[in-house]
Design an enzyme around this catalytic site. Structure first.
Site, short mmCIF file in Angstrom:
data_model
loop_
_atom_site.label_atom_id
_atom_site.label_comp_id
_atom_site.label_asym_id
_atom_site.label_seq_id
_atom_site.Cartn_x
_atom_site.Cartn_y
_atom_site.Cartn_z
N ASP A 50 1.02 -1.14 0.18
CA ASP A 50 0.04 0.00 -0.15
C ASP A 50 0.87 1.30 0.05
O ASP A 50 2.09 1.14 0.35
CB ASP A 50 -0.81 -0.08 1.40
CG ASP A 50 -2.03 1.11 1.21
OD1 ASP A 50 -1.87 1.75 0.06
OD2 ASP A 50 -2.71 1.00 2.18
N ALA A 60 -11.56 3.48 0.26
CA ALA A 60 -12.20 4.20 1.16
C ALA A 60 -13.51 3.90 1.73
O ALA A 60 -14.71 4.26 1.98
CB ALA A 60 -12.47 5.53 0.29
N CYS A 76 -15.14 -21.84 19.37
CA CYS A 76 -14.14 -22.19 18.27
C CYS A 76 -13.33 -23.39 18.70
O CYS A 76 -12.99 -23.47 19.89
CB CYS A 76 -13.26 -20.84 18.20
SG CYS A 76 -12.00 -21.01 16.76
N ASP A 78 -3.56 6.84 -4.04
CA ASP A 78 -5.02 7.57 -4.33
C ASP A 78 -5.47 8.31 -3.36
O ASP A 78 -5.12 8.21 -2.45
CB ASP A 78 -5.89 6.26 -4.67
CG ASP A 78 -5.99 5.43 -3.37
OD1 ASP A 78 -4.94 5.21 -2.90
OD2 ASP A 78 -7.17 4.87 -3.26
N CYS A 96 -10.33 -23.78 16.85
CA CYS A 96 -8.96 -23.45 16.02
C CYS A 96 -7.85 -24.00 17.09
O CYS A 96 -8.01 -24.08 18.37
CB CYS A 96 -8.71 -21.93 15.72
SG CYS A 96 -8.26 -20.77 17.12
#
Lengths: 486, 486
Positions: free
Chosen positions: B90, B193, B276, B125, B278
């Protein structure tokens, strides 16, 4: 009344409870993985790691095998299975339902369960199949009842006794016998012979049976949905008041190459990706062995149990159920449950929040109860109900009171805007079902309180049910309210 | 047209694709975890284990720090991050949106990205904020466009160039500039955005922006939903045609003690149970460190990516989306998406099956398209539409053709009973919405084919929309059809 069971949290008709046994206290809802002592696919130690606090095994299988029987009698069932937590034993009723006969009588097998140190033992109940004739169901119920009495008499001081509720697909028999069985001093209440219903996706019939059984049972007894091991229906079953599940499914599904998830079943051979992060699926292997598949099936089942418990603590169990019941057969069952359990409305604890998940949210007890509680308000005279308080402000002085409208709840006085459920609710844009629900509650309030009501509504509220409301109230379109004479 | 991207599977408007980069091919949809080289909470190696095939980092942060800059320039970004897969960088646009200014110009930072060996680089941008005036959005769009052109000109042969689509909350500007940006020879299309919209749960606005951007973009370009890292909206975004996500969320949420799930967010301090399985949550610890929380957040995110990919392969993406969009704000967004994407109907691939999950299922493109395809049938003369073929059998000889009714699809000839979607559909009991949908399709078919239609319906089909249908067809209640003269 069950002295071994204490309820600590409630939500919907589900609860978190503590079940006391000789081998420790277990928190419910929970799942008892079923161990077949002849074929140990996942060891009890591994099951403990996955989250199992309690196991189930079949006393009948052990009794028939002289090697296992002798070991169990001399060292106890806990040593045989190498598991020091509570163990529930089944009696051979399943074999009875499959093969039509078993070799022993109920008293004999119950005493054996006691002698090997089972924490919860089960008589040989008769698992009357779905759609059996009423007379057969009744006859077999009576036999089951006698065997429960015998088990309690003979062993009830040494172990907890499971008292199965039977009655085939006759809800009235389920309810009546649940009431009778409640009085027999047993401890745990399995709802029996439901596996064939689940196997054929007859969840709606299952729900009717659970509802009928719960209606007959005392509310504080632990309820076991016998043979239910698929995590996709745990949330719904817990929400309807079931506390215990047992899972042979983890292993049976694994044998068939089937991969369980909380939303349904995949065939493992059709999976290009493993949609799960459990220790098995996250190890990076694409091909799972039968044993790994069984372990995965247990991991997702216990993750779902935890998800359900957390939802109960958060007062969000209906939301979870509505998320889960999205397979067509379960959606249909959920809708049936909402009808069957309407009569339980008053005993459901007060939930603190309300998230609108779907049109099914309109049928939550919270919505109906909301209006029942409003009828306690002192309402009289001329009341203005409005969907746009700002634009009807000029009319208010002509009324004794003004109330707002929020779908799916309906009318509420401004003073309740910050209180539950109105203040703690998050609702998507209104839809036809939520408008219908709000109008139904508005109609009920007007009829119950016998007031002179005027309802001013904007165009989004146009609904065929306005026609019925017109019988009880003056209806005014918002756009017309400036030149109306009300 | 994007030459780096190949689509291998499609479902809804989502797809599985292959994105070619200098550091290998990545399968999409995927999530790029964001690494802040100053604060490595989870190492790239660990991310790889969780399922990350591609990372994202911020070239602006590296460029500003002389130590990092020198290292990146001499050894390359892959050596700096110790990751040999593709890396997207980025540019500082985020910093621009937060702090209003950045110290460098776009050309400078783009060349830097090329020089450190980024696989995908991004110009600076202008991330016009939501609700910005149209004129501002337009001016800033033009600047963004120039910078994209500059980046492609200067570095487009050495790295893939990301061409952000901006335009604030003005869908027409998003669409128009997406069309323009498509022609600039860039490779990847971030929709930019949108983070402020997601932070304030404005998912409906987000959906309108995605729809507008997709309408302008060519269908075979890879689309990146910039800044979207919460797994609860991945399924919806993929179904609408997004291919790439980036997640700083895993770390930002962890810092705030927030625990991600595919259905929403928990505060870790409010969790009595970990819902969960995981590797982090199944390790048996109740208290997670920030690092563990970040790892969990990644595990669930990648499990969701796998769930989505499997749904695409199975042709079940709409079903998954309907399951996931159950938070009120997402449900509202789903309903908006169904409207916004109606115009895409014709390009959606043919799904093989149809499971009814909720009233939202009635708005799937499959349902509308079903009737559009039926209008290709040669229909003429007198046609009998019936909800009960058996009880209307005696009437058939008086008609040229008989068709059955299945909610939510509507009418179909018997010959199509076994073909998709009728034959491969599983539908819960009809509800008002699915009946309305079937009646709408029936009406459309009758109007389009200009036939002499008679509709015989049973009482479950009573619906206010029958009034409209009466304009085009003869309506007969099933109970009346014995003594009718039709």
């Amino acid at each position: 009344m069950s002295e071994c069971f204490e309820i600590t949290y409630k939500d919907a008709f589900g609860r978190i409870g503590k079940l006391d046994t000789l081998h420790g206290t277990v928190e419910t809802p929970t799942l008892m993985p079923v161990i077949n002592p002849n074929v140990v696919l996942v060891t009890p130690e591994e099951m403990r790691r996955v989250g199992a606090a309690m196991l189930m095994t079949n006393a009948y299988i052990i009794y028939r095998n002289s090697r296992l029987r002798d070991a169990a009698l001399s060292d106890g069932i806990h040593a045989l299975l190498r598991f020091d937590g509570p163990i529930m034993t089944d009696s051979g009723a399943f074999q009875l339902s499959r093969y039509g006969t078993v070799e022993f009588n109920s008293g004999e097998i119950v005493e054996f369960q006691r002698d090997i140190g089972a924490d919860i033992g089960t008589p040989i109940d008769i698992p009357t199949r779905p759609d059996a004739p009423r007379e057969q169901a009744l006859t077999e119920l009576q036999i089951t009842c006698e065997r429960i009495q015998e088990a309690v008499r003979c062993c009830g001081t040494d172990m907890l006794v499971a008292a199965p509720i039977q009655g085939s697909t006759h809800p009235d028999l389920r309810e009546r016998y649940a009431r009778i069985v409640s009085q027999l001093n047993a401890d745990v209440y399995p709802i029996g012979a439901v596996v064939p219903l689940m196997e054929s996706y007859r969840y709606t019939d299952l729900i009717k049976i659970i509802a009928a059984s719960k209606l007959g049972l005392e509310l504080n007894g632990p309820v076991h949905l016998f043979g239910a091991g698929h995590p996709m229906m745990f949330a719904l079953a817990v929400a309807l008041g079931c506390d215990l599940f047992d899972s042979a499914a983890y292993a049976l599904y694994a044998r068939d190459g089937r991969y369980l998830t909380a939303n349904g079943t995949y065939k493992i051979n059709n999976l290009a990706y493993l949609p799960c992060s459990c220790p098995v699926c996250s190890a990076g292997e694409r091909r799972l062995t039968e044993r790994e598949l069984a372990q995965h099936n247990l991991w997702v089942s216990f993750a779902e149990i935890n998800t359900i418990k957390q939802a109960i603590v958060d007062g969000m169990l209906w939301e979870l159920v509505e998320r889960r019941c999205r397979h067509p057969s379960l959606l249909q069952a959920l809708r049936a449950a909402q009808k069957s359990f309407a009569s339980f409305e008053l005993i459901e604890p007060q939930a603190s929040s309300f998230l609108y998940t779907s049109t099914e949210s309109c049928a939550r007890p919270q919505v109906r109860r909301f209006i029942r509680r409003l009828t306690n308000l002192e309402l009289e005279g001329r009341i203005l109900f409005t969907t746009d308080k700002q634009r009807t402000q000029h009319m208010e002085q002509r009324f004794d009171m003004t109330m707002l409208m929020k779908p799916p709840f309906g009318p509420y006085p401004l003073e309740l805007a910050e209180t539950a459920p109105i203040g703690q609710s998050e609702v998507a844009n209104k839809d036809q079902t939520s408008i219908k629900s709000a109008l139904r509650n508005l109609t009920e309030l007007i009829i119950c309180s016998n007031i002179d009501a005027t309802f001013v509504y904007d165009s989004q509220w146009e609904h065929e049910d306005l026609a019925q409301l017109r019988l009880y109230a003056t209806l005014v379109r918002l756009d017309d309210c400036y030149d109306t004479t009300v």
